[in-house]
Design a protein around this motif. Structure first.
Motif, PDB file in Angstrom:
ATOM      1  N   PHE A 233      19.935  29.947  52.646  1.00  0.00           N
ATOM      2  CA  PHE A 233      21.197  29.822  51.916  1.00  0.00           C
ATOM      3  C   PHE A 233      22.185  30.931  52.259  1.00  0.00           C
ATOM      4  N   HIS A 234      21.782  31.906  53.050  1.00  0.00           N
ATOM      5  CA  HIS A 234      22.665  32.958  53.576  1.00  0.00           C
ATOM      6  C   HIS A 234      23.600  33.571  52.529  1.00  0.00           C
ATOM      7  N   GLY A 235      23.079  33.880  51.356  1.00  0.00           N
ATOM      8  CA  GLY A 235      23.875  34.562  50.343  1.00  0.00           C
ATOM      9  C   GLY A 235      24.879  33.690  49.621  1.00  0.00           C
ATOM     10  N   ARG A 236      24.757  32.385  49.699  1.00  0.00           N
ATOM     11  CA  ARG A 236      25.676  31.499  48.986  1.00  0.00           C
ATOM     12  C   ARG A 236      25.299  31.437  47.520  1.00  0.00           C
TER      13      ARG A 236
ATOM     14  N   GLY B 272      25.863  16.201  49.343  1.00  0.00           N
ATOM     15  CA  GLY B 272      25.846  15.030  50.208  1.00  0.00           C
ATOM     16  C   GLY B 272      25.833  15.471  51.661  1.00  0.00           C
ATOM     17  N   PRO B 273      26.706  14.892  52.495  1.00  0.00           N
ATOM     18  CA  PRO B 273      26.729  15.260  53.911  1.00  0.00           C
ATOM     19  C   PRO B 273      27.534  16.526  54.200  1.00  0.00           C
ATOM     20  N   LEU B 274      28.209  17.089  53.180  1.00  0.00           N
ATOM     21  CA  LEU B 274      29.028  18.286  53.392  1.00  0.00           C
ATOM     22  C   LEU B 274      28.163  19.532  53.428  1.00  0.00           C
ATOM     23  N   ARG B 275      28.492  20.443  54.341  1.00  0.00           N
ATOM     24  CA  ARG B 275      27.775  21.703  54.475  1.00  0.00           C
ATOM     25  C   ARG B 275      28.771  22.841  54.554  1.00  0.00           C
ATOM     26  N   ILE B 276      28.505  23.893  53.819  1.00  0.00           N
ATOM     27  CA  ILE B 276      29.350  25.079  53.880  1.00  0.00           C
ATOM     28  C   ILE B 276      29.352  25.582  55.322  1.00  0.00           C
ATOM     29  N   GLY B 277      30.542  25.901  55.814  1.00  0.00           N
ATOM     30  CA  GLY B 277      30.691  26.406  57.173  1.00  0.00           C
ATOM     31  C   GLY B 277      31.192  25.372  58.158  1.00  0.00           C
ATOM     32  N   MET B 278      31.143  24.077  57.785  1.00  0.00           N
ATOM     33  CA  MET B 278      31.605  23.060  58.733  1.00  0.00           C
ATOM     34  C   MET B 278      33.127  23.040  58.800  1.00  0.00           C
ATOM     35  N   SER B 279      33.659  22.615  59.932  1.00  0.00           N
ATOM     36  CA  SER B 279      35.107  22.516  60.103  1.00  0.00           C
ATOM     37  C   SER B 279      35.643  21.359  59.262  1.00  0.00           C
ATOM     38  N   ARG B 280      36.951  21.352  59.029  1.00  0.00           N
ATOM     39  CA  ARG B 280      37.541  20.246  58.278  1.00  0.00           C
ATOM     40  C   ARG B 280      37.348  18.942  59.042  1.00  0.00           C
TER      41      ARG B 280
ATOM     42  N   VAL C 151      34.412  26.544  52.851  1.00  0.00           N
ATOM     43  CA  VAL C 151      33.820  27.763  52.303  1.00  0.00           C
ATOM     44  C   VAL C 151      33.312  27.570  50.876  1.00  0.00           C
ATOM     45  N   ALA C 152      33.748  26.479  50.205  1.00  0.00           N
ATOM     46  CA  ALA C 152      33.267  26.210  48.850  1.00  0.00           C
ATOM     47  C   ALA C 152      33.587  24.775  48.462  1.00  0.00           C
ATOM     48  N   ILE C 153      32.795  24.258  47.533  1.00  0.00           N
ATOM     49  CA  ILE C 153      32.987  22.925  46.977  1.00  0.00           C
ATOM     50  C   ILE C 153      33.110  23.102  45.470  1.00  0.00           C
ATOM     51  N   PHE C 154      34.187  22.550  44.892  1.00  0.00           N
ATOM     52  CA  PHE C 154      34.495  22.735  43.482  1.00  0.00           C
ATOM     53  C   PHE C 154      34.410  21.388  42.779  1.00  0.00           C
ATOM     54  N   VAL C 155      33.501  21.256  41.819  1.00  0.00           N
ATOM     55  CA  VAL C 155      33.368  20.061  41.003  1.00  0.00           C
ATOM     56  C   VAL C 155      33.969  20.388  39.649  1.00  0.00           C
ATOM     57  N   LEU C 156      35.101  19.751  39.355  1.00  0.00           N
ATOM     58  CA  LEU C 156      35.879  20.051  38.159  1.00  0.00           C
ATOM     59  C   LEU C 156      35.359  19.299  36.946  1.00  0.00           C
TER      60      LEU C 156
ATOM     61  N   ALA D 253      30.931  22.943  32.311  1.00  0.00           N
ATOM     62  CA  ALA D 253      32.294  22.415  32.347  1.00  0.00           C
ATOM     63  C   ALA D 253      32.706  22.085  33.774  1.00  0.00           C
ATOM     64  N   SER D 254      32.292  22.920  34.725  1.00  0.00           N
ATOM     65  CA  SER D 254      32.603  22.741  36.143  1.00  0.00           C
ATOM     66  C   SER D 254      31.679  23.654  36.928  1.00  0.00           C
ATOM     67  N   PHE D 255      31.615  23.435  38.242  1.00  0.00           N
ATOM     68  CA  PHE D 255      30.853  24.366  39.074  1.00  0.00           C
ATOM     69  C   PHE D 255      31.461  24.451  40.458  1.00  0.00           C
ATOM     70  N   LEU D 256      31.228  25.594  41.080  1.00  0.00           N
ATOM     71  CA  LEU D 256      31.799  25.913  42.384  1.00  0.00           C
ATOM     72  C   LEU D 256      30.691  26.505  43.235  1.00  0.00           C
ATOM     73  N   ALA D 257      30.403  25.869  44.366  1.00  0.00           N
ATOM     74  CA  ALA D 257      29.321  26.309  45.241  1.00  0.00           C
ATOM     75  C   ALA D 257      29.877  26.736  46.584  1.00  0.00           C
ATOM     76  N   GLY D 258      29.376  27.856  47.109  1.00  0.00           N
ATOM     77  CA  GLY D 258      29.803  28.273  48.432  1.00  0.00           C
ATOM     78  C   GLY D 258      29.600  29.750  48.679  1.00  0.00           C
ATOM     79  N   GLU D 259      30.447  30.278  49.557  1.00  0.00           N
ATOM     80  CA  GLU D 259      30.389  31.694  49.894  1.00  0.00           C
ATOM     81  C   GLU D 259      30.898  32.503  48.696  1.00  0.00           C
ATOM     82  N   PRO D 260      30.194  33.565  48.315  1.00  0.00           N
ATOM     83  CA  PRO D 260      30.549  34.303  47.097  1.00  0.00           C
ATOM     84  C   PRO D 260      32.017  34.706  46.982  1.00  0.00           C
ATOM     85  N   ARG D 261      32.638  35.136  48.061  1.00  0.00           N
ATOM     86  CA  ARG D 261      34.029  35.592  47.947  1.00  0.00           C
ATOM     87  C   ARG D 261      34.998  34.446  47.707  1.00  0.00           C
ATOM     88  N   PHE D 262      34.536  33.194  47.860  1.00  0.00           N
ATOM     89  CA  PHE D 262      35.393  32.031  47.647  1.00  0.00           C
ATOM     90  C   PHE D 262      34.995  31.214  46.420  1.00  0.00           C
ATOM     91  N   THR D 263      34.118  31.751  45.577  1.00  0.00           N
ATOM     92  CA  THR D 263      33.653  30.968  44.425  1.00  0.00           C
ATOM     93  C   THR D 263      34.303  31.383  43.106  1.00  0.00           C
TER      94      THR D 263
END
Length: 144
Positions: free
Chosen positions: A110-113, A2-10, A54-59, A126-136
């Motif tokens: 995608f800068h290595g995401r 949606g409107p969320l982008r990895i790297g944006m501030s809270r 740094v990541a979005i987790f869909v449970l 079952a679930s998925f997690l998208a973002g920076e590799p060290r935070f997935t």
């Protein structure tokens, strides 16, 4: 997503979705936070140092309306994931022996995401997690 982008501030994430993202506990590097009034099975992972997304987790048990840009969602089949991300998916086993499919896009924008799909025994997402590799890692921030 949606409107969320990895790297944006809270603060920018809150403005983008029009809802508060209250602070919560976490580990040494990050916090998994929910959206006030938002989907119960959506978790936003923010880094501790600079409070950026740094990541979005869909449970699991999330409605199919929460999907990747390509339409993969909780409940999609292994075959759908592989066909959608043709040639850019690797398969491995997590610590519990369950299959993980990792989509690592080659496009520079995608800068290595990555997107890590946790698979059920029946071959569905079952679930998925998208973002920076060290935070997935699907474990909550601060877990071993």
């Amino acid at each position: 997503m949606g409107p969320l982008r990895i790297g944006m501030s809270r603060e920018a994430a809150e403005q983008a979705i029009g809802a508060r993202i209250p602070d919560g506990p976490g580990g040494p590097e990050c916090r998994d936070l929910g959206v006030e009034g938002g989907p119960q099975n959506l978790s936003l992972r923010f880094s501790n140092g600079d409070d950026r997304l740094v990541a979005i987790f869909v449970l699991s048990s999330t409605p199919a309306s929460l999907a990747t840009a390509s339409g993969v969602h909780v409940g999609s089949t292994r075959e759908e994931v592989l066909a959608t991300y043709d040639g850019e998916v690797t398969s491995s086993q997590d610590n519990s022996g369950s299959e993980e499919l990792v989509f690592a896009p080659r496009l520079a924008k995608f800068h290595g995401r990555v997107i890590t799909f946790q698979m059920n025994d029946d071959g569905t997402v079952a679930s998925f997690l998208a973002g920076e590799p060290r935070f997935t890692d699907p474990l909550p921030c601060g877990s071993d």
